[in-house]
Design a protein around this motif. Structure first.
Motif, PDB file in Angstrom:
ATOM      1  N   PHE A 101      13.775   0.688   3.236  1.00  0.00           N
ATOM      2  CA  PHE A 101      13.509  -0.584   3.902  1.00  0.00           C
ATOM      3  C   PHE A 101      14.722  -1.488   3.855  1.00  0.00           C
ATOM      4  CE2 PHE A 101       9.136   0.585   3.986  1.00  0.00           C
ATOM      5  CZ  PHE A 101       8.868   1.195   2.773  1.00  0.00           C
ATOM      6  N   TRP A 102      14.871  -2.302   4.890  1.00  0.00           N
ATOM      7  CA  TRP A 102      15.834  -3.403   4.893  1.00  0.00           C
ATOM      8  C   TRP A 102      15.071  -4.711   4.911  1.00  0.00           C
ATOM      9  CZ3 TRP A 102      20.870  -3.371   3.971  1.00  0.00           C
ATOM     10  CH2 TRP A 102      21.611  -2.191   4.186  1.00  0.00           C
ATOM     11  N   TYR A 103      15.506  -5.634   4.041  1.00  0.00           N
ATOM     12  CA  TYR A 103      14.933  -6.967   3.989  1.00  0.00           C
ATOM     13  C   TYR A 103      16.011  -7.999   4.261  1.00  0.00           C
ATOM     14  CZ  TYR A 103      10.475  -5.464   2.028  1.00  0.00           C
ATOM     15  OH  TYR A 103       9.239  -4.887   1.860  1.00  0.00           O
ATOM     16  N   ARG A 104      15.570  -9.132   4.736  1.00  0.00           N
ATOM     17  CA  ARG A 104      16.457 -10.267   4.947  1.00  0.00           C
ATOM     18  C   ARG A 104      16.003 -11.370   4.006  1.00  0.00           C
ATOM     19  NH1 ARG A 104      18.069 -13.716  10.020  1.00  0.00           N
ATOM     20  NH2 ARG A 104      18.173 -15.736   8.962  1.00  0.00           N
ATOM     21  N   GLN A 105      16.973 -12.010   3.326  1.00  0.00           N
ATOM     22  CA  GLN A 105      16.620 -13.118   2.440  1.00  0.00           C
ATOM     23  C   GLN A 105      17.472 -14.332   2.791  1.00  0.00           C
ATOM     24  OE1 GLN A 105      17.275 -12.664  -1.836  1.00  0.00           O
ATOM     25  NE2 GLN A 105      15.551 -14.041  -2.267  1.00  0.00           N
ATOM     26  N   ASP A 106      16.804 -15.416   3.126  1.00  0.00           N
ATOM     27  CA  ASP A 106      17.487 -16.680   3.342  1.00  0.00           C
ATOM     28  C   ASP A 106      17.589 -17.405   2.005  1.00  0.00           C
ATOM     29  OD1 ASP A 106      15.717 -16.414   6.227  1.00  0.00           O
ATOM     30  OD2 ASP A 106      17.865 -16.808   6.323  1.00  0.00           O
ATOM     31  N   CYS A 107      18.529 -18.338   1.952  1.00  0.00           N
ATOM     32  CA  CYS A 107      18.821 -19.027   0.692  1.00  0.00           C
ATOM     33  C   CYS A 107      17.563 -19.638   0.087  1.00  0.00           C
ATOM     34  CB  CYS A 107      19.880 -20.094   0.949  1.00  0.00           C
ATOM     35  SG  CYS A 107      20.506 -20.859  -0.553  1.00  0.00           S
ATOM     36  N   ARG A 108      17.295 -19.311  -1.158  1.00  0.00           N
ATOM     37  CA  ARG A 108      16.191 -19.884  -1.925  1.00  0.00           C
ATOM     38  C   ARG A 108      14.811 -19.562  -1.338  1.00  0.00           C
ATOM     39  NH1 ARG A 108      18.020 -23.383  -5.687  1.00  0.00           N
ATOM     40  NH2 ARG A 108      16.071 -24.537  -5.836  1.00  0.00           N
ATOM     41  N   LYS A 109      14.734 -18.439  -0.612  1.00  0.00           N
ATOM     42  CA  LYS A 109      13.449 -18.028  -0.056  1.00  0.00           C
ATOM     43  C   LYS A 109      13.128 -16.608  -0.511  1.00  0.00           C
ATOM     44  CE  LYS A 109      12.627 -21.501   2.860  1.00  0.00           C
ATOM     45  NZ  LYS A 109      11.390 -22.301   2.829  1.00  0.00           N
ATOM     46  N   GLU A 110      11.864 -16.203  -0.274  1.00  0.00           N
ATOM     47  CA  GLU A 110      11.509 -14.840  -0.595  1.00  0.00           C
ATOM     48  C   GLU A 110      12.072 -13.875   0.437  1.00  0.00           C
ATOM     49  OE1 GLU A 110       9.603 -17.057   0.774  1.00  0.00           O
ATOM     50  OE2 GLU A 110       8.171 -16.149   2.163  1.00  0.00           O
TER      51      GLU A 110
ATOM     52  N   LEU B 237      10.616  -8.597   5.265  1.00  0.00           N
ATOM     53  CA  LEU B 237      10.881  -7.284   5.827  1.00  0.00           C
ATOM     54  C   LEU B 237      11.588  -7.412   7.172  1.00  0.00           C
ATOM     55  CD1 LEU B 237      10.471  -4.184   5.669  1.00  0.00           C
ATOM     56  CD2 LEU B 237       8.368  -4.558   6.990  1.00  0.00           C
ATOM     57  N   LEU B 238      12.701  -6.706   7.297  1.00  0.00           N
ATOM     58  CA  LEU B 238      13.418  -6.643   8.567  1.00  0.00           C
ATOM     59  C   LEU B 238      13.068  -5.344   9.298  1.00  0.00           C
ATOM     60  CD1 LEU B 238      15.617  -7.923  10.390  1.00  0.00           C
ATOM     61  CD2 LEU B 238      17.301  -6.595   9.099  1.00  0.00           C
ATOM     62  N   MET B 239      13.247  -4.224   8.601  1.00  0.00           N
ATOM     63  CA  MET B 239      12.982  -2.928   9.222  1.00  0.00           C
ATOM     64  C   MET B 239      12.651  -1.884   8.181  1.00  0.00           C
ATOM     65  SD  MET B 239      16.093  -2.503  11.930  1.00  0.00           S
ATOM     66  CE  MET B 239      15.245  -1.216  12.839  1.00  0.00           C
ATOM     67  N   SER B 240      11.826  -0.936   8.579  1.00  0.00           N
ATOM     68  CA  SER B 240      11.663   0.291   7.805  1.00  0.00           C
ATOM     69  C   SER B 240      12.672   1.308   8.329  1.00  0.00           C
ATOM     70  CB  SER B 240      10.244   0.833   7.957  1.00  0.00           C
ATOM     71  OG  SER B 240       9.309  -0.120   7.484  1.00  0.00           O
ATOM     72  N   VAL B 241      13.092   2.210   7.468  1.00  0.00           N
ATOM     73  CA  VAL B 241      14.095   3.214   7.847  1.00  0.00           C
ATOM     74  C   VAL B 241      13.505   4.590   7.629  1.00  0.00           C
ATOM     75  CG1 VAL B 241      16.471   3.986   7.562  1.00  0.00           C
ATOM     76  CG2 VAL B 241      15.853   1.646   6.932  1.00  0.00           C
ATOM     77  N   TYR B 242      13.370   5.343   8.684  1.00  0.00           N
ATOM     78  CA  TYR B 242      12.799   6.671   8.597  1.00  0.00           C
ATOM     79  C   TYR B 242      13.878   7.712   8.828  1.00  0.00           C
ATOM     80  CZ  TYR B 242       8.734   3.709   9.332  1.00  0.00           C
ATOM     81  OH  TYR B 242       7.804   2.722   9.228  1.00  0.00           O
ATOM     82  N   SER B 243      13.535   8.954   8.609  1.00  0.00           N
ATOM     83  CA  SER B 243      14.500  10.039   8.785  1.00  0.00           C
ATOM     84  C   SER B 243      15.094  10.051  10.184  1.00  0.00           C
ATOM     85  CB  SER B 243      13.828  11.385   8.503  1.00  0.00           C
ATOM     86  OG  SER B 243      13.371  11.440   7.172  1.00  0.00           O
TER      87      SER B 243
ATOM     88  N   LEU C 191       0.861  -1.165   0.000  1.00  0.00           N
ATOM     89  CA  LEU C 191       0.000   0.000   0.000  1.00  0.00           C
ATOM     90  C   LEU C 191       0.906   1.226   0.000  1.00  0.00           C
ATOM     91  CD1 LEU C 191      -2.758  -1.158   2.515  1.00  0.00           C
ATOM     92  CD2 LEU C 191      -2.810  -1.198   0.015  1.00  0.00           C
ATOM     93  N   PHE C 192       0.334   2.368  -0.191  1.00  0.00           N
ATOM     94  CA  PHE C 192       1.089   3.601  -0.374  1.00  0.00           C
ATOM     95  C   PHE C 192       2.149   3.800   0.702  1.00  0.00           C
ATOM     96  CE2 PHE C 192       2.022   7.587  -2.042  1.00  0.00           C
ATOM     97  CZ  PHE C 192       1.986   8.574  -1.070  1.00  0.00           C
ATOM     98  N   LYS C 193       3.395   3.886   0.301  1.00  0.00           N
ATOM     99  CA  LYS C 193       4.568   4.145   1.135  1.00  0.00           C
ATOM    100  C   LYS C 193       4.858   3.062   2.170  1.00  0.00           C
ATOM    101  CE  LYS C 193       4.943   9.132   0.648  1.00  0.00           C
ATOM    102  NZ  LYS C 193       5.077  10.440   1.327  1.00  0.00           N
ATOM    103  N   SER C 194       4.130   1.978   2.156  1.00  0.00           N
ATOM    104  CA  SER C 194       4.392   0.901   3.107  1.00  0.00           C
ATOM    105  C   SER C 194       5.375  -0.095   2.490  1.00  0.00           C
ATOM    106  CB  SER C 194       3.086   0.211   3.489  1.00  0.00           C
ATOM    107  OG  SER C 194       2.616  -0.554   2.400  1.00  0.00           O
ATOM    108  N   PRO C 195       5.890  -1.031   3.283  1.00  0.00           N
ATOM    109  CA  PRO C 195       6.853  -2.002   2.732  1.00  0.00           C
ATOM    110  C   PRO C 195       6.202  -2.967   1.737  1.00  0.00           C
ATOM    111  CG  PRO C 195       7.006  -1.898   5.125  1.00  0.00           C
ATOM    112  CD  PRO C 195       5.768  -1.161   4.736  1.00  0.00           C
TER     113      PRO C 195
END
Lengths: 111, 111
Positions: B34-43, B46-52, A95-99
């Motif tokens: 955003f930061w994402y984590r990906q394990d081998c052969r997986k989708e 979401l790990l974290m959103s990063v704001y100002s 959705l808008f601006k979400s992950p």
């Protein structure tokens, strides 16, 4: 809660055959929808995204196409697969601006 | 310059270590990354959103440096289970519906 379904999980197709991958989202309305591809050992490449029914933005002008016939349905197609189309295909919604939220992915091997 | 760049690693660190990754970007004026984590052969997940103002979640801290155009991820007290590939995601400047992934940084935590 929202869920995303992507199928099939794995697919083996010969060169020159057609392709259709489907993705559906439940529990939300008017999401942005995305198709990414990840080649072996590589990063995620944005293929297509859609901000509404019938609206498709293409990032990769190759032999792939995408369609969004319904609000929460996103389809990736090809008329003739190439060996280079092999990879891990990921559908996602946001959705808008979400992950982004990803489906489980389809592992495509073109032989 | 690529739109999003990450050091591919691998970063090999012992359990309990602190490790930091950077992700440099161009062509974005977004206020959310955003930061994402990906394990081998997986989708990717979401790990974290990063704001100002930055963001902290347990052992994980994310920061945004807009002047130098990079985002960072700090992992304290590394666990074996933190071994994965970490992907940063950047909304494109001219169209924030378009999300660009870095190629990822591989982390390997050893006993």
């Amino acid at each position: 809660s929202q869920t995303i379904h992507q199928w099939p999980a794995t697919l083996v197709q010969p060169v020159g055959s057609p392709l259709s991958l489907e993705c559906t989202v439940e529990g939300t309305s008017n999401p942005n929808l995305y198709w990414y591809r990840q080649a072996a050992g590589r990063g995620l490449q944005l293929l297509f995204y859609s901000v509404g029914i019938g609206q498709i933005s293409s990032e990769v002008p190759q032999n792939l196409s995408a369609s969004r016939p319904q609000d929460r349905q996103f389809i990736l197609s090809s008329k003739k697969l190439l060996l280079s189309d092999s990879g891990f295909y990921l559908c996602a919604w946001r959705l808008f601006k979400s992950p982004l939220h990803f489906g489980n992915g389809t592992r495509l091997t073109v032989t | 310059r690529k739109e999003v760049e990450q050091d591919p690693g691998p970063f090999n660190v012992p359990e309990g270590a602190t490790v930091a990754f950077n992700c440099t970007y161009s062509n974005s004026a977004s206020q959310s990354f955003f930061w994402y984590r990906q394990d081998c052969r997986k989708e990717p997940k979401l790990l974290m959103s990063v704001y100002s103002s930055g963001n902290e979640d347990g052992r994980f801290t994310a920061q945004l440096n807009r002047a130098s155009q990079y985002i960072s991820l700090l992992i304290r007290d590394s666990k074996l289970s933190d071994s994965a590939t970490y992907l940063c995601v950047v909304p494109y400047l001219l169209n924030t519906d378009k999300l660009i992934f870095g190629t990822g940084t591989r982390l390997q935590v050893f006993p």
